[in-house]
Motif scaffolding. Structure first.
Motif, short mmCIF file in Angstrom:
data_model
loop_
_atom_site.label_atom_id
_atom_site.label_comp_id
_atom_site.label_asym_id
_atom_site.label_seq_id
_atom_site.Cartn_x
_atom_site.Cartn_y
_atom_site.Cartn_z
N TRP A 22 16.88 -40.31 22.05
CA TRP A 22 17.44 -39.60 20.90
C TRP A 22 18.46 -40.50 20.22
O TRP A 22 19.23 -41.19 20.87
CB TRP A 22 18.11 -38.31 21.37
CG TRP A 22 18.63 -37.49 20.25
CD1 TRP A 22 17.97 -36.53 19.56
CD2 TRP A 22 19.94 -37.58 19.65
NE1 TRP A 22 18.76 -36.01 18.59
CE2 TRP A 22 19.98 -36.64 18.61
CE3 TRP A 22 21.05 -38.36 19.89
CZ2 TRP A 22 21.10 -36.45 17.82
CZ3 TRP A 22 22.17 -38.18 19.09
CH2 TRP A 22 22.19 -37.22 18.08
N VAL A 23 18.45 -40.47 18.88
CA VAL A 23 19.45 -41.19 18.10
C VAL A 23 20.04 -40.24 17.06
O VAL A 23 19.39 -39.27 16.65
CB VAL A 23 18.87 -42.45 17.40
CG1 VAL A 23 18.39 -43.46 18.43
CG2 VAL A 23 17.75 -42.08 16.45
N SER A 24 21.24 -40.53 16.61
CA SER A 24 21.89 -39.69 15.58
C SER A 24 21.14 -39.85 14.25
O SER A 24 20.38 -40.80 14.05
CB SER A 24 23.35 -40.11 15.41
OG SER A 24 23.41 -41.39 14.78
N HIS A 25 21.39 -38.93 13.34
CA HIS A 25 20.75 -39.00 12.01
C HIS A 25 21.12 -40.29 11.29
O HIS A 25 20.27 -40.91 10.65
CB HIS A 25 21.13 -37.79 11.16
CG HIS A 25 20.54 -36.51 11.65
ND1 HIS A 25 19.18 -36.28 11.64
CD2 HIS A 25 21.11 -35.41 12.18
CE1 HIS A 25 18.93 -35.08 12.14
NE2 HIS A 25 20.09 -34.53 12.48
N ASP A 26 22.39 -40.68 11.38
CA ASP A 26 22.81 -41.91 10.72
C ASP A 26 22.12 -43.13 11.30
O ASP A 26 21.67 -44.02 10.58
CB ASP A 26 24.33 -42.09 10.82
CG ASP A 26 25.10 -41.12 9.94
OD1 ASP A 26 24.49 -40.57 9.00
OD2 ASP A 26 26.30 -40.91 10.20
N GLU A 27 22.02 -43.17 12.64
CA GLU A 27 21.34 -44.29 13.28
C GLU A 27 19.86 -44.31 12.92
O GLU A 27 19.28 -45.36 12.64
CB GLU A 27 21.52 -44.24 14.80
CG GLU A 27 20.95 -45.46 15.49
CD GLU A 27 21.18 -45.44 16.99
OE1 GLU A 27 20.71 -46.40 17.64
OE2 GLU A 27 21.80 -44.50 17.52
N LEU A 28 19.26 -43.12 12.89
CA LEU A 28 17.84 -43.03 12.54
C LEU A 28 17.60 -43.54 11.12
O LEU A 28 16.66 -44.31 10.88
CB LEU A 28 17.35 -41.58 12.66
CG LEU A 28 15.89 -41.33 12.33
CD1 LEU A 28 14.97 -42.11 13.28
CD2 LEU A 28 15.59 -39.83 12.41
N ALA A 29 18.45 -43.15 10.19
CA ALA A 29 18.31 -43.62 8.80
C ALA A 29 18.40 -45.15 8.75
O ALA A 29 17.63 -45.80 8.04
CB ALA A 29 19.38 -42.98 7.92
N GLY A 30 19.33 -45.72 9.50
CA GLY A 30 19.46 -47.18 9.54
C GLY A 30 18.24 -47.85 10.15
O GLY A 30 17.78 -48.89 9.66
N TYR A 32 15.16 -46.70 10.08
CA TYR A 32 14.09 -46.65 9.07
C TYR A 32 14.29 -47.73 8.01
O TYR A 32 13.35 -48.42 7.65
CB TYR A 32 14.06 -45.29 8.38
CG TYR A 32 13.29 -44.23 9.12
CD1 TYR A 32 11.94 -44.39 9.45
CD2 TYR A 32 13.89 -43.03 9.47
CE1 TYR A 32 11.23 -43.41 10.11
CE2 TYR A 32 13.19 -42.04 10.13
CZ TYR A 32 11.87 -42.23 10.45
OH TYR A 32 11.16 -41.25 11.10
N ARG A 33 15.52 -47.86 7.51
CA ARG A 33 15.78 -48.82 6.44
C ARG A 33 15.53 -50.26 6.89
O ARG A 33 15.12 -51.09 6.09
CB ARG A 33 17.21 -48.67 5.91
CG ARG A 33 17.40 -47.46 5.02
CD ARG A 33 18.74 -47.49 4.32
NE ARG A 33 19.86 -47.53 5.22
CZ ARG A 33 20.47 -46.47 5.75
NH1 ARG A 33 20.03 -45.26 5.47
NH2 ARG A 33 21.50 -46.62 6.56
N ARG A 34 15.77 -50.56 8.16
CA ARG A 34 15.60 -51.93 8.65
C ARG A 34 14.19 -52.21 9.15
O ARG A 34 13.84 -53.37 9.39
CB ARG A 34 16.60 -52.20 9.76
CG ARG A 34 18.04 -52.29 9.26
CD ARG A 34 19.01 -52.77 10.33
NE ARG A 34 18.96 -52.02 11.58
CZ ARG A 34 19.66 -50.92 11.85
NH1 ARG A 34 20.47 -50.42 10.92
NH2 ARG A 34 19.58 -50.34 13.02
N ALA A 35 13.37 -51.18 9.28
CA ALA A 35 12.01 -51.37 9.81
C ALA A 35 11.12 -52.05 8.77
O ALA A 35 11.24 -51.80 7.57
CB ALA A 35 11.40 -50.02 10.19
#
Length: 125
Positions: A22-30, A32-35
């Protein structure tokens, strides 16, 4: 969440994958952006929330031809052979990122509420 198949997780890590729980929403957004791309070869999906999250983040999506995934990604998704799709996503990243952001704009809570109300009206008619 926690790994459901520890042996698979270890094999992926041994191959260089960054496997997370599990990751936080902020970490998840980051993430996605770096993928480079989201690859989702699923054959049976519900709505496809990860697809929408990736599109909204400007991350190209490489998908199976599952109807639910096509419904979310539309013409902003890359379908077919996964390896070829990843090559296309990398070669034309800006194009697919822009298409994804544009596609994601169609999915709003206001539109969801409007469509849900229309279904209820039709059912009650």
């Amino acid at each position: 969440g926690p790994p459901k198949e520890p042996e698979l997780v270890q094999a992926l890590r041994d191959g260089g994958a960054d496997v997370r729980g599990w990751v936080s929403h902020d970490e998840l957004a980051g993430l996605y952006r770096r993928a480079a791309a989201l690859v989702l070869p699923s054959r049976f999906e519900g709505f496809g929330v990860p697809v929408l999250e990736a599109l909204a983040s400007g991350t190209p999506v490489v998908l199976s031809g599952d109807a639910a995934l096509r419904e979310v990604a539309g013409d902003a998704g890359i379908y077919g052979d996964i390896a070829d799709g990843v090559r296309r996503a990398l070669a034309e990243r800006e194009r697919w990122a822009a298409a994804g952001i544009e596609r994601a704009r169609r999915f709003t809570w206001e539109e969801t509420a409007r469509l849900t109300a229309a279904v209820y009206r039709e059912a009650l008619a």
